[in-house]
Write a protein that holds these residues in place. Structure first.
Motif, mmCIF file in Angstrom:
data_model
loop_
_atom_site.group_PDB
_atom_site.id
_atom_site.type_symbol
_atom_site.label_atom_id
_atom_site.label_comp_id
_atom_site.label_asym_id
_atom_site.label_seq_id
_atom_site.Cartn_x
_atom_site.Cartn_y
_atom_site.Cartn_z
ATOM 1 N N THR A 1 0.842 -1.191 0.000
ATOM 2 C CA THR A 1 0.000 0.000 0.000
ATOM 3 C C THR A 1 0.879 1.243 0.000
ATOM 4 O OG1 THR A 1 -1.734 -1.141 1.225
ATOM 5 C CG2 THR A 1 -1.747 1.278 1.304
ATOM 6 N N VAL A 2 0.543 2.201 -0.853
ATOM 7 C CA VAL A 2 1.252 3.474 -0.929
ATOM 8 C C VAL A 2 0.273 4.592 -0.600
ATOM 9 C CG1 VAL A 2 2.547 5.077 -2.367
ATOM 10 C CG2 VAL A 2 2.881 2.611 -2.647
ATOM 11 N N GLU A 3 0.597 5.399 0.393
ATOM 12 C CA GLU A 3 -0.301 6.466 0.834
ATOM 13 C C GLU A 3 0.437 7.801 0.843
ATOM 14 O OE1 GLU A 3 -3.449 6.814 2.037
ATOM 15 O OE2 GLU A 3 -4.176 4.734 2.050
ATOM 16 N N TYR A 4 -0.191 8.817 0.237
ATOM 17 C CA TYR A 4 0.298 10.189 0.353
ATOM 18 C C TYR A 4 -0.442 10.870 1.505
ATOM 19 C CZ TYR A 4 2.845 10.072 -4.079
ATOM 20 O OH TYR A 4 3.743 9.779 -5.077
ATOM 21 N N VAL A 5 0.285 11.578 2.353
ATOM 22 C CA VAL A 5 -0.310 12.203 3.525
ATOM 23 C C VAL A 5 0.100 13.676 3.563
ATOM 24 C CG1 VAL A 5 -0.396 12.221 6.054
ATOM 25 C CG2 VAL A 5 -0.280 10.046 4.830
ATOM 26 N N ASP A 6 -0.844 14.516 3.902
ATOM 27 C CA ASP A 6 -0.574 15.949 4.041
ATOM 28 C C ASP A 6 0.403 16.168 5.197
ATOM 29 O OD1 ASP A 6 -0.539 18.669 4.294
ATOM 30 O OD2 ASP A 6 -2.706 18.897 4.636
ATOM 31 N N PRO A 7 1.544 16.829 4.942
ATOM 32 C CA PRO A 7 2.524 17.044 6.018
ATOM 33 C C PRO A 7 1.979 17.844 7.195
ATOM 34 C CG PRO A 7 3.505 17.493 3.878
ATOM 35 C CD PRO A 7 2.037 17.331 3.652
#
Length: 949
Positions: free
Chosen positions: A569-575
């Motif tokens: 799983t690859v997730e982009y998260v708001d810093p």
């Protein structure tokens, strides 16, 4: 309990042992100075009085030491010679008179002021009494080569730092100069013969010896300390500087210390770096602290908090200025435009500008600071809305009227973004460093044949720095310094044999190796994992994600780590989002869709993500027990095979694997199946300079496997700046060792028979405390478990200024020009009595490598010198996340890391931040209890893992 033992026949490594209870330490006076030793005395042991050899040991029962007596010298390895930064100094043959210097202001005045008071006393007030001049350490100790003519051994003087008027009386408006009363009282006469006896092994390191060494150190430091900014044993000159911004200027300086060695006294000289406040108008310094790199800076608005007049200074920026510049000495421009003769110290910055800040005049009227300068002083301010400086007496001074004085040492921590600049300035190749040291003594160097030869004085400016030849103090005390650097006998130890997987064994050459065609000894299996990117697909493209995925999988395969999930799983998260909340969401999503939580979180971070990193580690190590591996986006997006191989080394041990172990043939002491051994490393880290109320953190790391490669750790909170570990006996390390042997290794005899305890960070004056407190706690923990292992305690020191240089390029490392990895020195520059040695265990990369200094304080095991040096060197090769030998044994290195990570045990949402330096309204004891209460333990899943790699 003191923990010393009687040594047996030299070279045998064995001797008659007493029970710890029978070795009761004896009290002794507290040491005054900077000499070797300190603390209490050990048991007496036979030792020779011959300086060149200790092979034939006589009976000198009255001689006592703190730690273990040197049984003999090591013999293993290839014999070589190295150049050191030590210079022989003659012991004066005169009596030295010791005086207490007491003033009512001694606790309040800075050292530079007390030194000026004593200097004026000697040169102006009573020069006829102080001929020849005495030397003074700035606090309590004054030493004279002649007895001062005091009635009853004491006299009081009145000293001012200003000359009285020559003719007319002082104007009534001018205050009289401050008068300082100085009382000098003779407390001792020092016969320097004790030093000759001590270095020739005929005298214990008692208080007389330590005071004599202190006196000689004060002698060599007096002249430069009167001329240059200084800090303890270092002083700094403006001959070579570098402005790194943020109001900080780096100055090159020198360290110097007289130390005893076998058969001679030596001066240890080294270069060092000082952090100085930039001098000049305070407005400009504030500009750099707040706006480094900005061209446009209007102090009228930028240093004004008043939004109504266009002010831009925020409260957080004002606090930054206050933290950065509190304690800085300034001069104030008077009404006539001339600087004041009275220096002031910045206490804090006002929260209002000069035009809004009101005070009550002597006449009882209310007036703003700006109005006062406009009306009473007839000098209106250029920036009336800018903030003011509150100085020590409570006065408020407009910031534009203040100027920072030059040569002020900054004792606060350097900002993180300036560490790189400091390292670049301080890094010097070995030959450059040695040449700078020689120039400091006023000599130049040349190479004749294969040996560096010291020639005649050169640059007259540099020739004045150390002042050994020119200083009247050095001459009067009879200290003659040999300008030839000491060449020490050394040896290059053989490299240990390391065992990887599939029976791969090898001895690394030159302190480094690669993993090509090698498998890990005990690789793990990764079944479920995910990649979390703190950023967007614009800041970190999806092609980059595929790149790191491919490289990571390839590295795992090459090292025999099994990965069963090829499309994690690859997730982009708001810093800017809540880190823990987002990671928990991702974990729950994976569990819901795959029926299992991730076994590993690979996290990609942007630059300057310190707080984010702390939150991630708190989530993984403390809250949920999930191993996390962080990578910087700027590095992993272009990482090569070596980069990802190093990542895999960390991942493997975090999940529970073992990368490599020492082969039994080269580390028999550590991996002897008949003598199961637990290796420990302990350290304490203290709050940064300027912090108030922040605690210290203590860590203990220990091996649990038979190969001394798998470690567990514990960490505790304790009182600020307390060096001795307070709760060593309750750190549950020994039980974890026995559990691992019983469960994982199926050993019937699970108890250790030997404990090797490496202690980092203690000074020589604290050696006795280690024996009296920490050894006792280890013994207590063993008694509670009903085990009786033999204990060896070795202190590993890094904060010293001993350097080793190859005599020429051919004898050094081809790449770094340093001495080769494995270089050990245990004679010529080591202690006259005690068991110590210097070991350069790593191959340097940049600059001049620093050897580690080992002191053996206690040894129930009766190890030979060669054995201790060999296994200490071997332990520098099992640092799990590196394919290079490191500078100190792996457990000590791990203990350093565990201490540094202690801040991760606090929730990011907590108002307790170990990095902050603001004081709290609560008392120190209450604040310490708050830190202890809020300190979260490791998650149970992590207590048996090397989470700290």
């Amino acid at each position: 309990m003191s923990g010393r033992r009687n040594q047996g026949v030299p070279g045998s490594g064995q001797g008659p042992r007493r029970s710890p209870q029978s070795l009761v330490g004896r009290a002794r006076p507290v040491a005054l100075g900077a000499g070797r030793g300190g603390g209490g005395r050990g048991t007496s042991t036979a030792i020779t009085s011959t300086p060149s050899s200790i092979a034939n040991m006589g009976s000198v029962e009255h001689i006592q030491t703190v730690g273990v007596r040197r049984p003999n010298f090591g013999t293993s390895g290839i014999a070589i010679k190295v150049v050191t930064n030590h210079f022989k100094v003659d012991i004066p043959d005169k009596m030295i008179y010791h005086y207490d210097a007491i003033t009512p202001d001694e606790q309040r005045l800075p050292t530079r002021a007390t030194m000026q008071i004593i200097r004026r006393l000697q040169e102006v007030i009573a020069p006829q009494i102080f001929t020849p001049r005495a030397v003074y350490d700035g606090r309590k100790n004054l030493f004279s080569i002649g007895e001062l003519p005091f009635p009853d051994g004491a006299q009081t003087f009145d000293v001012t730092l200003e000359d009285p008027p020559q003719t007319a009386p002082q104007p009534p408006a001018r205050r009289r100069p401050k008068m300082y009363k100085v009382t000098l009282t003779q407390v001792a006469r020092i016969n320097t013969e004790v030093l000759s006896r001590f270095i020739n092994s005929q005298q214990s390191s008692d208080n007389t010896v330590l005071t004599a060494i202190t006196a000689l150190n004060v002698v060599i430091r007096t002249q430069p300390n009167l001329q240059y900014p200084f800090n303890k044993r270092c002083f700094y000159t403006a001959h070579e500087t570098k402005d790194i911004g943020k109001g900080i200027v780096l100055w090159r300086g020198y360290f110097q210390s007289i130390r005893p060695a076998l058969g001679r006294m030596l001066i240890n000289v080294d270069t060092t770096t000082g952090y100085m406040y930039k001098h000049g108008p305070l407005v400009q310094v504030c500009k750099e602290v707040l706006d480094a790199g900005r061209r446009l800076f209007n102090p009228q608005t930028r240093l004004s908090p008043n939004r109504a007049t266009g002010g831009q200074l925020t409260e957080s920026e004002r606090l930054i200025l206050q933290r950065s510049l509190a304690g800085v000495r300034i001069n104030i421009t008077m009404a006539n435009g001339m600087p004041s003769q009275t220096l002031r110290t910045i206490k804090k910055f006002s929260s209002e500008g000069a035009s809004a800040l009101r005070f009550t005049t002597r006449q009882g009227n209310q007036m703003t600071v700006a109005d006062y300068f406009r009306r009473a002083m007839n000098r209106p301010l250029d920036c009336p809305h800018a903030i003011c400086v509150e100085v020590g007496n409570g006065a408020m001074i407009p910031i534009e009227r203040c100027e920072v004085l030059p040569g002020q040492i900054m004792h606060k921590q350097v900002p993180d973004d300036k560490v790189k600049d400091v390292v670049e300035f301080a890094t010097r190749m070995p030959q450059e460093r040695l040449e700078s040291i020689r120039k400091g003594l006023g000599v130049s160097s040349s190479v004749a044949a294969t040996v560096f030869i010291l020639l005649t004085p050169v640059d007259p400016l540099v020739n004045q720095v150390l002042e050994y030849g020119q200083s009247e103090y050095v001459r009067q005390f009879g200290l003659n310094v040999d300008q030839h650097a000491i060449e020490a006998n050394a040896r290059i130890l053989p490299s240990p044999t390391i065992r990887y997987g599939e029976g791969s064994t090898f001895s690394p050459s030159g302190g480094s190796w690669n993993l090509r065609n090698r498998k890990l000894l005990s690789p793990v299996t990764i079944r479920r994992w995910c990649i979390v990117i703190f950023g967007s697909d614009r800041s970190f493209a999806r092609q980059s994600v595929q790149y790191i995925l491919r490289k990571f999988l390839d590295a795992c395969k090459s090292l025999d780590i099994t990965v069963t999930e090829f499309n994690p799983t690859v997730e982009y998260v708001d810093p800017q989002s809540a880190v823990a909340k987002e990671l928990l969401r991702i974990g729950n999503t994976i569990n819901k869709s795959h029926g299992d939580y991730p076994q590993l979180l690979v996290v990609v971070l942007p630059e300057n993500a310190t707080e984010m990193y702390r939150a991630i580690k708190h989530f993984g190590d403390i809250m949920h027990g999930v191993p996390t591996q962080c990578m910087k986006a700027s590095k992993c997006a272009f990482g090569n095979d070596q980069y990802f191989a190093n990542i895999c080394l960390k991942v493997n041990v975090k999940i529970g694997g073992i990368n490599a172990i020492l082969n039994q043939s080269s580390a028999a002491t550590l991996v002897d199946p008949h003598n199961p051994t637990i290796v420990m490393g302990a350290d304490v880290v203290h709050p940064s300079p300027g912090s108030q109320g922040r605690p210290s953190f203590a860590s203990l790391v220990a091996s649990v496997d038979s190969g001394a490669a798998k470690y567990v750790a514990d960490c505790r909170v304790q009182a600020p700046n307390q060096e001795m570990i307070a709760e060593l006996d309750v750190m549950n390390i020994l039980q974890k060792y026995m559990d691992y042997r019983a469960v994982m290794e199926k050993k019937a005899d699970k108890a250790p028979k030997r404990i090797i305890f490496y202690r980092d960070g203690v000074s020589e004056s604290q050696f006795q405390q280690v024996l009296d407190q920490e050894l006792r706690q280890i013994q207590k923990a063993c008694n509670e478990l009903q085990i009786k292992p033999r204990i060896t305690i070795i202190v590993v020191g890094k904060r010293h200024h001993v350097r080793l240089f190859p005599r020429n390029d051919k004898e050094g490392d081809a790449r770094s020009k340093n001495c080769k990895a494995g270089t050990v020195v245990d004679r010529d520059i080591t202690h006259p009595l005690e068991f110590d040695f210097y070991l350069l265990s790593h191959a340097g990369i940049l600059g001049t490598s620093r050897p580690a200094h080992y002191n053996v304080l206690h040894d129930d095991n009766g190890f030979t010198v060669d054995a201790i040096q060999a296994f200490s060197f071997a332990l520098c090769h099992v640092y799990a996340r590196s394919t290079r030998s490191v500078s100190i044994p792996a457990p000590v290195y791990y203990a350093d890391i565990v201490c540094a990570r202690a801040k991760n045990h606090y929730s990011p949402e907590s108002n307790l931040n170990p990095d902050q330096s603001e004081s709290h309204t609560s008392g120190a004891a209450s604040l310490l209890e708050d830190f202890k209460r809020e300190f979260k333990p490791l998650h149970p899943n992590m207590t048996k893992r090397m989470y700290f790699t």
